[in-house]
Enzyme design. Structure first.
Site, PDB file in Angstrom:
ATOM      1  N   ASP A  68      35.684  17.307  -3.014  1.00 32.60           N
ATOM      2  CA  ASP A  68      34.593  18.241  -3.271  1.00 32.60           C
ATOM      3  C   ASP A  68      35.081  19.621  -2.842  1.00 32.60           C
ATOM      4  O   ASP A  68      35.754  19.750  -1.821  1.00 32.60           O
ATOM      5  CB  ASP A  68      33.336  17.838  -2.505  1.00 32.60           C
ATOM      6  CG  ASP A  68      32.082  18.425  -3.147  1.00 32.60           C
ATOM      7  OD1 ASP A  68      32.043  18.557  -4.387  1.00 32.60           O
ATOM      8  OD2 ASP A  68      31.130  18.770  -2.424  1.00 32.60           O
ATOM      9  N   PHE A 148      39.662  27.952 -14.414  1.00 35.40           N
ATOM     10  CA  PHE A 148      38.259  27.591 -14.635  1.00 35.40           C
ATOM     11  C   PHE A 148      37.422  28.109 -13.459  1.00 35.40           C
ATOM     12  O   PHE A 148      37.947  28.702 -12.511  1.00 35.40           O
ATOM     13  CB  PHE A 148      38.118  26.069 -14.781  1.00 35.40           C
ATOM     14  CG  PHE A 148      38.304  25.322 -13.489  1.00 35.40           C
ATOM     15  CD1 PHE A 148      39.567  25.139 -12.953  1.00 35.40           C
ATOM     16  CD2 PHE A 148      37.210  24.809 -12.791  1.00 35.40           C
ATOM     17  CE1 PHE A 148      39.748  24.463 -11.758  1.00 35.40           C
ATOM     18  CE2 PHE A 148      37.383  24.121 -11.593  1.00 35.40           C
ATOM     19  CZ  PHE A 148      38.657  23.953 -11.075  1.00 35.40           C
ATOM     20  N   TYR A 150      35.494  29.900 -10.763  1.00 37.27           N
ATOM     21  CA  TYR A 150      35.488  31.267 -10.233  1.00 37.27           C
ATOM     22  C   TYR A 150      36.867  31.926 -10.268  1.00 37.27           C
ATOM     23  O   TYR A 150      37.060  32.988  -9.667  1.00 37.27           O
ATOM     24  CB  TYR A 150      34.978  31.240  -8.784  1.00 37.27           C
ATOM     25  CG  TYR A 150      33.545  30.770  -8.633  1.00 37.27           C
ATOM     26  CD1 TYR A 150      32.483  31.665  -8.653  1.00 37.27           C
ATOM     27  CD2 TYR A 150      33.246  29.414  -8.468  1.00 37.27           C
ATOM     28  CE1 TYR A 150      31.173  31.245  -8.503  1.00 37.27           C
ATOM     29  CE2 TYR A 150      31.938  28.970  -8.322  1.00 37.27           C
ATOM     30  CZ  TYR A 150      30.909  29.881  -8.342  1.00 37.27           C
ATOM     31  OH  TYR A 150      29.610  29.463  -8.209  1.00 37.27           O
ATOM     32  N   ASP A 151      37.831  31.321 -10.930  1.00 37.95           N
ATOM     33  CA  ASP A 151      39.197  31.846 -10.929  1.00 37.95           C
ATOM     34  C   ASP A 151      39.301  33.343 -11.261  1.00 37.95           C
ATOM     35  O   ASP A 151      40.057  34.064 -10.613  1.00 37.95           O
ATOM     36  CB  ASP A 151      40.097  31.049 -11.899  1.00 37.95           C
ATOM     37  CG  ASP A 151      40.579  29.745 -11.279  1.00 37.95           C
ATOM     38  OD1 ASP A 151      40.392  29.565 -10.057  1.00 37.95           O
ATOM     39  OD2 ASP A 151      41.137  28.911 -12.012  1.00 37.95           O
TER      40      ASP A 151
END
Ligand code: IMP
Length: 194
Positions: A68, A148, A150-151
């Site tokens: 997570d 993908f 918050y990159d």
């Protein structure tokens, strides 16, 4: 050793298969016939990773690991944290999530943030957790279009590019998930050798 990675994300599975090699038979959720949504309703990354790994172990009897991840922003008191995927709503829309972060930060100068991954491994009913962290800054605008989540708004310390301006192997070498996976793999190989 047969081990389940509690995900159906092919990118994550391939990455792990490559690292673990032939020593481990890595299975995904589909491989073990788990098509239902696994509960993930805890208030911490540790809690969610643990909940997912034990769900598989208890219901299907396989040794298992689950991960997570959250983005933790200092000036927002650690938000979005465990709510990273659905920060702007249940649609789990990356663009809306980033817009919310940029809007909430506004002109604030303290843009320190970190990505944190927790992996929970349940082997024969015993749990062990591994953590991976990468620190950085939230940019003022989106930059780049690879990756993908918050990159495009996360620039790791020591770099002048966001994660979305790096190629995958460059990002994996320094990323939160990469670091947590490194610790997991070290542990699994050590067990296998004993
Ligand atoms: P998960 O626990 O891997 O599903 O990650 C939860 C959420 O954190 C994702 O939906 C993304 O919004 C965000 N996230 C996780 N890892 C990354 C990453 O490497 N880059 C950007 N965002 C990420």
């Amino acid at each position: 050793m047969k081990i389940v990675f509690a995900t159906n994300n092919p990118h994550k599975i391939n990455e792990l298969r490559e690292i673990l090699g032939k020593r481990f038979e890595l299975m995904n959720l589909h491989d073990i016939g788990c098509e239902e949504e696994i509960p993930e309703d805890q208030l911490t990354l540790e809690g969610n990773a643990s909940q997912k790994a034990f769900y598989i172990y208890n219901k299907y009897g396989y040794s298992c690991f689950a991960d997570d991840t959250g983005l933790e922003i200092d000036a927002l008191n650690g938000e979005p944290g465990v709510f990273s995927a659905r920060y702007a709503g249940e649609e789990k829309d990356a663009r809306m999530n980033m817009d919310k972060v940029l809007r909430k930060l506004g002109k604030i100068n303290n843009r320190k943030a970190r990505f944190r991954t927790v992996i929970s491994l349940v082997l024969n009913g015993q749990e062990k957790q591994f953590e991976g962290i990468v620190t950085g800054q939230i940019t003022r605008m989106k930059q780049g279009d690879t990756g993908f989540g918050y990159d495009p708004v996360f620039m790791p310390d020591g770099f002048d590019r966001t994660f979305a301006e790096m190629n995958m192997s460059e990002k994996n070498r320094i990323s939160h998930r990469g670091r947590a996976v490194e610790k997991l793999v070290e542990y699994l190989i050590q067990i296998e050798n004993n």
